[in-house]
Scaffold this motif. Structure first.
Motif, PDB file in Angstrom:
ATOM      1  N   VAL A   1     -36.163   7.653 -37.197  1.00 23.69           N
ATOM      2  CA  VAL A   1     -36.570   7.075 -35.806  1.00 23.69           C
ATOM      3  C   VAL A   1     -37.835   6.438 -35.925  1.00 23.69           C
ATOM      4  CG1 VAL A   1     -35.264   8.789 -34.600  1.00 23.69           C
ATOM      5  CG2 VAL A   1     -37.522   9.099 -34.814  1.00 23.69           C
TER       6      VAL A   1
ATOM      7  N   LEU B   1     -34.013   4.640 -33.068  1.00 23.99           N
ATOM      8  CA  LEU B   1     -33.727   5.758 -32.200  1.00 23.99           C
ATOM      9  C   LEU B   1     -32.212   5.798 -32.390  1.00 23.99           C
ATOM     10  CD1 LEU B   1     -35.671   5.199 -28.807  1.00 23.99           C
ATOM     11  CD2 LEU B   1     -36.146   6.763 -30.781  1.00 23.99           C
ATOM     12  N   HIS B   2     -31.916   7.249 -32.954  1.00 21.01           N
ATOM     13  CA  HIS B   2     -30.370   7.711 -32.948  1.00 21.01           C
ATOM     14  C   HIS B   2     -29.622   7.269 -31.939  1.00 21.01           C
ATOM     15  CE1 HIS B   2     -32.854  10.765 -31.250  1.00 21.01           C
ATOM     16  NE2 HIS B   2     -31.854  11.130 -30.832  1.00 21.01           N
ATOM     17  N   THR B   3     -29.957   7.016 -30.756  1.00 21.93           N
ATOM     18  CA  THR B   3     -29.201   6.956 -29.458  1.00 21.93           C
ATOM     19  C   THR B   3     -28.678   5.488 -29.425  1.00 21.93           C
ATOM     20  OG1 THR B   3     -31.064   6.509 -28.143  1.00 21.93           O
ATOM     21  CG2 THR B   3     -30.133   8.725 -28.191  1.00 21.93           C
TER      22      THR B   3
ATOM     23  N   GLN C   1     -37.580  19.693 -30.473  1.00 24.65           N
ATOM     24  CA  GLN C   1     -36.063  19.861 -30.201  1.00 24.65           C
ATOM     25  C   GLN C   1     -35.277  18.676 -30.602  1.00 24.65           C
ATOM     26  OE1 GLN C   1     -35.161  23.266 -30.778  1.00 24.65           O
ATOM     27  NE2 GLN C   1     -37.560  23.051 -30.819  1.00 24.65           N
ATOM     28  N   ASN C   2     -35.773  17.555 -30.233  1.00 25.75           N
ATOM     29  CA  ASN C   2     -35.079  16.274 -30.543  1.00 25.75           C
ATOM     30  C   ASN C   2     -34.679  16.071 -32.014  1.00 25.75           C
ATOM     31  OD1 ASN C   2     -35.268  12.952 -30.276  1.00 25.75           O
ATOM     32  ND2 ASN C   2     -33.826  13.968 -29.015  1.00 25.75           N
TER      33      ASN C   2
ATOM     34  N   MET D   1     -31.145  16.531 -32.896  1.00 24.12           N
ATOM     35  CA  MET D   1     -30.193  15.588 -32.417  1.00 24.12           C
ATOM     36  C   MET D   1     -30.397  14.323 -33.197  1.00 24.12           C
ATOM     37  SD  MET D   1     -30.389  15.745 -28.378  1.00 24.12           S
ATOM     38  CE  MET D   1     -31.598  16.829 -27.625  1.00 24.12           C
ATOM     39  N   GLN D   2     -31.556  14.043 -33.632  1.00 27.27           N
ATOM     40  CA  GLN D   2     -31.929  12.778 -34.703  1.00 27.27           C
ATOM     41  C   GLN D   2     -30.960  13.269 -35.960  1.00 27.27           C
ATOM     42  OE1 GLN D   2     -35.919  12.458 -35.412  1.00 27.27           O
ATOM     43  NE2 GLN D   2     -36.443  12.558 -33.268  1.00 27.27           N
TER      44      GLN D   2
ATOM     45  N   ARG E   1     -28.354  15.044 -36.454  1.00 27.60           N
ATOM     46  CA  ARG E   1     -27.132  15.038 -36.004  1.00 27.60           C
ATOM     47  C   ARG E   1     -26.528  13.891 -36.045  1.00 27.60           C
ATOM     48  NH1 ARG E   1     -26.420  18.754 -32.230  1.00 27.60           N
ATOM     49  NH2 ARG E   1     -26.032  20.585 -33.401  1.00 27.60           N
ATOM     50  N   LYS E   2     -27.081  12.958 -35.261  1.00 27.29           N
ATOM     51  CA  LYS E   2     -26.680  11.401 -35.148  1.00 27.29           C
ATOM     52  C   LYS E   2     -26.724  10.708 -36.445  1.00 27.29           C
ATOM     53  CE  LYS E   2     -25.182  11.016 -31.189  1.00 27.29           C
ATOM     54  NZ  LYS E   2     -25.756  10.806 -29.876  1.00 27.29           N
TER      55      LYS E   2
END
Lengths: 298, 438
Positions: free
Chosen positions: A103, A189-191, A227-228, A231-232, A234-235
């Motif tokens: 990111v 950003l992984h999103t 904690q993000n 998620m980073q 994982r994505k």
């Protein structure tokens, strides 16, 4: 001064305040108070509740009153990290291709400078692909590092197609028989779905030249990440085959505990740590030392 | 991925009481849930502890409101408490002097340089005449980065001798006086709060500048240690507030609560996209739900209200009613939707929508649809029935698409007409969004 910089400078001091509290509680027979101290210590390292709970459960089952709980805790944490082994980089075919992803603002470009320094001093010929074609002046920043390390710099300027830059660099390395290609990529950003697709494309294009490339995909995670980070990881893992983590900015006071959650849940090992702004400040990851630093308190 | 706090609490109260009332017995479980939820959101552990104690006090003393379900009531207590910590009101920039001066500081990689450009752009669009000063001489090409951004948004950038930060700062103040800039935004190097030399440098910068605002830029993805650096910067520089960046990701942003709580200084802006206009005023009430993992319905409603032209919407509505909706209106509608920002951003505000829904394709479709309609003549747009095969071929060529895609747009336009007819007077637009052609 952070513990990492102290270790670096050989000025290791012992920090015993929390450990003393833990030991005091234990010697008073108050296991639950000791556990609470441990819990707080681990939560403050960004390890995440699930991991903390699993560590604490193990600690509870292994600790007897007479035991040195701190020592047991260290062992448990090191075990956690050693479950996912870091493999040595093997240059099985040339050029070896490393793609560096993450990111925004984690320190990818600086880390690439450090990687190219490390491999150059091992006598490898390094080609760096300037694949962050989005952020203003990212190209100039990377170019500066390459001038310092003597790595060959391949760029098509700002706004170019990142996949095409990567292709160029690998192609060049193939024809000139270079040892290593390091691909810089834009922070994303992984999103952001389409940016993750772009990343896949970079890797697809490179694989057209060398089937197994990129041989390594290193995800850069800032030690400050909470904690993000999970998620980073994982994505990024969903999109590309992440082979290892580079944990940066450990020269501050952040502990980077999130890598426990990442290795535990996703099985991605930590490969390097960044402990300063200089080109030499990249170290292979050492679980024992990392746990030591994690349990220190200022 | 995360079960929402709402669901968890709902379960806790049902399991424990079966009665639907807040009692001291079931409150313990509920408090534990809130604690976990806040920790998952990266709120600092010590802040969580204090926060929980206050919630506990309030919840136990609370009269049981029978109109609420207890989980709702409990969430309300938590939410209200969150908002009171976050600050009830919006904190704006206070720019008194002329030229007024804003200094951005922070750790490495939080987005200072980008935020500088966004802030200057924002001030410019409010009628100010800003100057950017690039005083990050340490990170390679940081000055180039700000210069490129400045060029992009049409704001001058002072970089002095590009070597000495204090010299650059002084040069910037001189330039601003000479060029009658009424506000200066200073970019500084990222630095660690434990780096004594760098901290004394930034203290020196602030001493010279005498700024109206010293804003620390903080990454929304930061974890527990955020309070350490925020405290150290605040101690050294007396911050006036924070900018929290990268909120367009899926971090819950507990850091916002932590830094506000430990420093008492407000968050003034949040960064919500990589674009130059991606800096928004911070609304405390809207972020409370996000920290709790409950979506941001209020933010969504406001966003739609903010961006949709009310008159146009009314006009459209009348057209729907009279069934006079044509392709020109369709195009206008698409443009309204685009104004609201990316669909991904919007969806993120809706509670319960999984964060990984693929909407990238949808946005591409909007662009294509626009191109297709733009390639039609006025007659065709008003009366799509005249579009025969040869016209379709022309439209496809003009828009760089294919006849199949032109057909798709025409078909979805027809479907939309049917849909609006069905919706009648009080249609639920959001619910029907799924049926739209993107």
């Amino acid at each position: 001064m952070s513990l990492f910089s102290q270790i670096k400078d050989g000025l290791r001091k012992s920090r015993e305040s929390v450990f003393k509290r833990i030991r005091d509680a234990l010697s008073g027979g108050d296991l639950s108070a000791a556990i609470e101290e441990v819990e707080e210590l681990l939560i403050l390292s960004d390890m995440g509740m699930e991991t903390v709970e699993s560590v604490v459960d193990t600690l509870r089952s292994r600790t007897k009153r007479s035991d040195n709980a701190v020592q047991v805790l260290k062992e448990i944490l090191v075990e956690h990290l050693k479950e996912v082994e870091t493999s040595e980089t093997i240059f099985s075919e040339l050029p070896h291709v490393i793609s560096v992803v993450g990111v925004n603002g984690t320190g990818k470009t600086t880390t690439i400078g450090k990687l190219s320094k490390m491999y150059s001093s091992l006598g490898k010929s390094v080609v760096v692909a300037s694949g962050d074609t989005f952020r203003a002046a990212a190209v100039e920043q990377l170019k500066h590092w390459c001038e310092q390390t003597g790595a060959e710099f391949i760029s098509q300027g700002h706004g170019a197609d990142a996949a095409s830059v990567a292709f160029d660099a690998v192609n060049h390395a193939l024809s000139k028989k270079k040892d290593l290609v390091i691909i810089d990529t834009a922070g994303r950003l992984h999103t952001r779905h389409n940016l993750m697709e772009e990343l896949k494309k970079i890797h697809r294009v490179v694989a057209r030249l060398i089937e197994d490339a990129p041989h390594e995909v290193l995800l850069v995670i800032d030690a400050n990440t909470g904690q993000n980070g999970l998620m980073q990881a994982r994505k990024f893992l969903d999109a590309v085959r992440v082979t290892g983590i580079i944990l940066t900015k450990l020269d501050g006071t952040a502990k980077g505990g999130i890598v426990f959650a990442i290795s535990r849940e996703l099985g991605i090992p930590v490969k390097y740590i960044g402990i300063g702004e200089k080109l030499e400040d990249l170290r292979p990851f050492d679980p024992e030392m990392f746990v030591e630093a994690l349990l220190s308190t200022d | 991925m995360f079960e929402s706090l709402q669901e968890k609490l709902g379960r806790a109260f049902r399991i424990l009481s079966g009665k639907g009332r807040i009692t001291e017995k079931n409150i313990e479980e509920a408090v534990r849930m809130v604690k976990l939820s806040l920790l998952e959101a990266d709120v600092n552990y010590k802040v969580v502890k204090e926060f929980i104690n206050r919630v506990l006090e309030k919840a136990v003393g609370e009269e049981v409101l029978r109109s609420f379900s207890p989980d709702q009531q409990f969430i309300k207590i938590v939410r209200d408490e969150l908002i009171s910590v976050l600050g009830e009101k919006i904190s704006r920039l206070e720019l008194q002097s002329n030229p007024s001066k804003v200094v951005l500081v922070g750790l490495q990689g939080t987005g200072k340089t980008t935020s500088c450009a966004k802030l200057a752009y924002r001030l410019k669009s409010q009628g100010k005449k800003p100057l950017l000063v690039a005083a990050d001489v340490y990170r390679p090409a940081a000055i180039d980065q700000l210069e490129q951004l400045g060029k992009q948004i049409g704001i001058p950038v002072c970089s002095g001798d590009r070597k000495n930060p204090l010299g650059i700062i002084r040069q910037g103040i001189e330039d601003a006086t000479r060029n009658v800039n009424d506000v200066i935004v200073f970019d500084t190097a990222g630095r660690l709060h434990v780096d004594e030399d760098m901290m004394s440098e930034v203290r020196e910068i602030v001493k010279i500048v005498k700024p109206d605002e010293v804003l620390m830029v903080v990454d929304s993805m930061m974890g527990q240690d955020a309070v350490t650096s925020a405290n150290k910067f605040n101690d050294a520089l007396e911050l006036s507030g924070f900018i929290v960046t990268k909120l367009d990701g899926d971090a819950r942003g507990g850091v916002i609560l932590s830094i506000r709580h430990v420093t008492g200084k407000p968050v003034k802006f949040v960064g919500i996209s990589e674009k130059v206009d991606g800096l928004e005023v911070f609304h405390p009430d809207r972020v409370a739900g996000r920290i709790l993992g409950m979506g941001d319905v209020l933010g969504l409603v406001n966003k739609i209200q903010e961006r949709v032209d009310a008159d146009k919407a009314k006009e459209l509505e009348e057209k729907f009613m009279k069934n006079k909706f044509d392709l020109e209106d369709f195009l206008a509608q698409l443009q309204e939707i685009k104004k609201m920002g990316s669909i991904a951003d919007l969806l993120e505000m809706v509670p319960g929508v999984p964060k990984d829904v693929d909407v990238g394709g949808g946005e591409k479709n909007i662009a294509k649809t626009e191109a297709i309609i733009n390639s039609m003549t006025k007659v065709e747009r008003r009366n799509p029935r005249v579009i025969d095969y040869s016209r379709k071929q022309r439209i496809a060529k003009g828009s760089g698409t294919t006849v199949v895609e032109v057909n798709r747009v025409l078909k979805s336009f027809d479907q939309m007409k049917v849909m609006f007819k069905k919706m009648g007077k009080k249609g639920k637009l959001l619910k029907e969004l799924k049926g739209m052609p993107f």
